[in-house]
Design a protein around this motif. Structure first.
Motif, PDB file in Angstrom:
ATOM      1  N   ASP A 398       1.095  -1.043  -0.096  1.00  0.00           N
ATOM      2  CA  ASP A 398       0.057   0.044   0.026  1.00  0.00           C
ATOM      3  C   ASP A 398       0.849   1.375  -0.029  1.00  0.00           C
ATOM      4  O   ASP A 398       1.400   1.633   0.991  1.00  0.00           O
ATOM      5  CB  ASP A 398      -0.938   0.033   1.339  1.00  0.00           C
ATOM      6  N   ARG A 399       1.184   1.904  -1.088  1.00  0.00           N
ATOM      7  CA  ARG A 399       2.059   2.855  -1.092  1.00  0.00           C
ATOM      8  C   ARG A 399       1.860   4.171  -0.545  1.00  0.00           C
ATOM      9  O   ARG A 399       2.668   4.864  -0.035  1.00  0.00           O
ATOM     10  CB  ARG A 399       2.145   3.405  -2.846  1.00  0.00           C
ATOM     11  N   GLY A 400       0.500   4.348  -0.144  1.00  0.00           N
ATOM     12  CA  GLY A 400       0.161   5.745   0.519  1.00  0.00           C
ATOM     13  C   GLY A 400       0.849   6.966  -0.139  1.00  0.00           C
ATOM     14  O   GLY A 400       0.586   7.059  -1.271  1.00  0.00           O
ATOM     15  N   PHE A 401       1.431   7.757   0.594  1.00  0.00           N
ATOM     16  CA  PHE A 401       2.160   8.813   0.180  1.00  0.00           C
ATOM     17  C   PHE A 401       3.206   8.739  -0.525  1.00  0.00           C
ATOM     18  O   PHE A 401       3.972   9.426  -1.203  1.00  0.00           O
ATOM     19  CB  PHE A 401       2.273  10.056   1.421  1.00  0.00           C
ATOM     20  N   TYR A 402       4.038   7.467  -0.306  1.00  0.00           N
ATOM     21  CA  TYR A 402       5.324   7.001  -0.975  1.00  0.00           C
ATOM     22  C   TYR A 402       4.938   7.384  -2.590  1.00  0.00           C
ATOM     23  O   TYR A 402       3.900   6.909  -3.073  1.00  0.00           O
ATOM     24  CB  TYR A 402       5.685   5.742  -0.951  1.00  0.00           C
ATOM     25  N   ALA A 403       6.103   7.915  -3.231  1.00  0.00           N
ATOM     26  CA  ALA A 403       6.145   7.885  -4.833  1.00  0.00           C
ATOM     27  C   ALA A 403       5.324   9.173  -5.136  1.00  0.00           C
ATOM     28  O   ALA A 403       4.747   9.043  -6.345  1.00  0.00           O
ATOM     29  CB  ALA A 403       6.046   6.968  -5.443  1.00  0.00           C
ATOM     30  N   ALA A 404       4.580   9.674  -4.600  1.00  0.00           N
ATOM     31  CA  ALA A 404       3.377  10.717  -4.717  1.00  0.00           C
ATOM     32  C   ALA A 404       3.945  12.113  -4.545  1.00  0.00           C
ATOM     33  O   ALA A 404       5.099  12.424  -3.764  1.00  0.00           O
ATOM     34  CB  ALA A 404       2.285  10.281  -3.797  1.00  0.00           C
ATOM     35  N   PRO A 405       3.058  13.088  -4.912  1.00  0.00           N
ATOM     36  CA  PRO A 405       3.647  14.394  -4.778  1.00  0.00           C
ATOM     37  C   PRO A 405       3.391  14.823  -3.451  1.00  0.00           C
ATOM     38  O   PRO A 405       2.245  14.840  -2.705  1.00  0.00           O
ATOM     39  CB  PRO A 405       2.423  15.268  -5.387  1.00  0.00           C
ATOM     40  N   LEU A 406       4.462  15.535  -2.812  1.00  0.00           N
ATOM     41  CA  LEU A 406       4.294  16.296  -1.478  1.00  0.00           C
ATOM     42  C   LEU A 406       5.239  17.610  -1.478  1.00  0.00           C
ATOM     43  O   LEU A 406       6.423  17.764  -1.849  1.00  0.00           O
ATOM     44  CB  LEU A 406       5.096  15.266  -0.445  1.00  0.00           C
TER      45      LEU A 406
END
Ligand code: ISJ
Ligand code: MG
Length: 468
Positions: A398-406
């Motif tokens: 479950d990637r959640g916020f990993y590899a996503a825009p922050l």
């Protein structure tokens, strides 16, 4: 001592309460003071007892920008999957629309700023790992220290409702005074001891890589980024400040971030910019293709040179360049990028890197650009939709916020988002680390596995669990 600005804050709060009464909704007052430089990590640490779970930390790779937030005066969140970038942007505009802002400084990241990010894929089945983070989650801090090109600012944000009275001003000034008085040089104390390290299902992950490689050979998919998780257990609660301190020591060239939510903390040191927008100028990054650092300068040079000429990695990189170039050309009137990738050397790894700059057309907002770019083929794959569907189907994680825009956006619409890789989720005395890699036709499961191992290192070392 009451300063001129405090008079402004006092009058601003009175005015905002009146405005809240007439509008029947809360009104923000934001006041910016230019202050002497404070060590950013010490400011963050000063909020530990009062604001634990409500803090964030941000440093850009150049070290020109630091933004540290304590407390939450407003939260913007949503679990909606379609139009989420647009939704957040609208909420943000609506929030600052009626606000009262005292900010004589023409500096980005001063005054109202929202900090946060998005999950990688809102359609992925959720696990309890990310239960503290909704698919879109942004915090507007109550107290914010920001540094821009060596100048330091303190922003105070107060949301006033129709039920507030004069005591709100006194409360805020007292609290702010207490924070500022409690700032002392932060130094990490005793480290944690790693008790257990569990790579989640590495064999299964490699089988998935093999299966995806077969599909890449026969179908329309060209690249799929596959990630995996490593779960660590320590003897005592992990001190976020100490991890940040280590990242600041060891990963200077990266974005360094921490984003707390309800007791958990998403933290990391990413080399990858998704998008930065200052006025009409936009900057993005193509980063894909990896090789280890060498033990000696000569070794390192040989490895770097091999990467620059390795066909598998050049293909992996080119997919990213093609997609980002196309996206930028749609949103920008001018786009510039070099013809050939160069090397980006981080402490533990080197990458192929192509920087891209552009000038936006008038209507392209920061979050519209995020929407257009996320996920690039560096984190999703190519074609975008099919690759994300493949990840949703085959990836255990479950990637959640990993590899996503922050990242952040200020009230003027300027800001910056990193791709949140080389990251982990801290939960008390446990942490989940995430790492992935671009799988293409010529991928080999074992070497992709080794690549993810190197990508765990920045966080593993910062947590205390890997000695170089
Ligand atoms: C997916 C990650 O990194 C990405 C994948 C890369 C690759 O496969 O070569 C390189 C840089 C990043 O864009 C990660 O670090 O988890
Ligand atoms: Mg790779």
């Amino acid at each position: 001592m009451v300063t001129i600005q405090d008079t402004e804050l006092k009058e601003g709060i009175q005015e905002a309460i009146e405005r809240a009464k007439s509008l029947s909704k809360p009104v923000l007052v934001s006041e910016v003071q230019k202050i002497n430089h404070i060590d950013p990590l010490s400011f963050y640490a000063a909020g530990k007892s009062r604001f634990f779970g409500e803090r964030f930390f941000w440093k850009d790779p150049s070290g020109e920008t630091y933004i540290i937030g304590l407390g939450i005066c407003k939260q913007i969140q949503s679990d909606q999957s379609t139009g989420r970038f647009n939704h957040v942007e609208k909420e943000w505009k609506r929030f600052i629309n009626n606000s009262i802002i005292f900010n004589p400084y023409d500096k980005n990241a001063t005054g109202p700023v929202m900090f946060g990010g998005f999950s990688f894929d809102p359609l992925k089945r959720k696990t309890k790992l990310w239960s503290k983070y909704s698919d879109s989650l942004f915090h507007v801090p109550t107290y914010m220290y920001s540094e821009m090109n060596g100048q330091a600012f303190l922003t105070t944000n107060v949301v006033c409702t129709q039920h507030d009275g004069d005591s709100l001003f006194e409360k805020i000034v007292a609290e702010r005074g207490m924070i500022m008085a409690s700032i002392s040089d932060y130094h990490p104390e005793n480290a944690n001891t790693l008790q257990e390290e569990a790579d989640i299902n590495p064999e299964k992950w490699m089988e998935t890589v093999d299966a995806v490689v077969d599909e890449l050979k026969s179908g329309s998919l060209k690249k799929v980024v596959l990630a995996r998780e490593s779960r660590l257990i320590y003897d005592k609660p992990i001190e976020i400040e100490r991890v940040l301190w280590n990242l600041m020591e060891m990963q200077r060239e990266s974005f360094i971030f921490a984003f707390e939510s309800n007791g958990d903390c998403f933290i990391g040191a990413s080399p990858e910019r998704l998008i930065k927008k200052y006025g009409e100028n936009v900057f993005t990054t193509c980063l894909a293709g990896s090789i280890p650092r060498g033990k000696t300068a000569e070794d390192d040079h040989i490895l770097g040179d091999a990467l620059l000429h390795d066909q598998k990695n050049l293909t992996e990189h080119q997919y990213v360049v093609d997609m980002i170039k196309e996206a930028m050309e749609e949103s920008c009137s001018e786009v510039e990028l070099p013809d050939e990738p160069q090397l980006m050397k981080m402490r533990d790894i080197q990458h192929l890197y192509t920087p891209v700059i552009g000038k936006t057309k008038r209507d392209a907002s920061l979050l519209a650009l995020v929407d257009r770019l996320h996920p690039t083929p560096a984190l999703g794959g190519l074609p975008k939709r099919e690759a994300v569907e493949k990840i949703r189907e085959v990836e255990e994680l479950d990637r959640g916020f990993y590899a996503a825009p922050l990242g952040w956006m200020d009230f003027r619409g300027n800001g910056e988002y990193a791709v949140a890789i080389r990251s982990g989720l801290i939960q008390g005395n446990e942490a989940s680390l995430f790492a992935g890699c671009g799988v293409v036709q010529d991928s080999n499961a074992e070497s992709e596995y080794q690549e993810t191992k190197i990508k765990f290192r920045p966080m593993l070392t910062a947590l205390g669990g890997y000695e170089k």
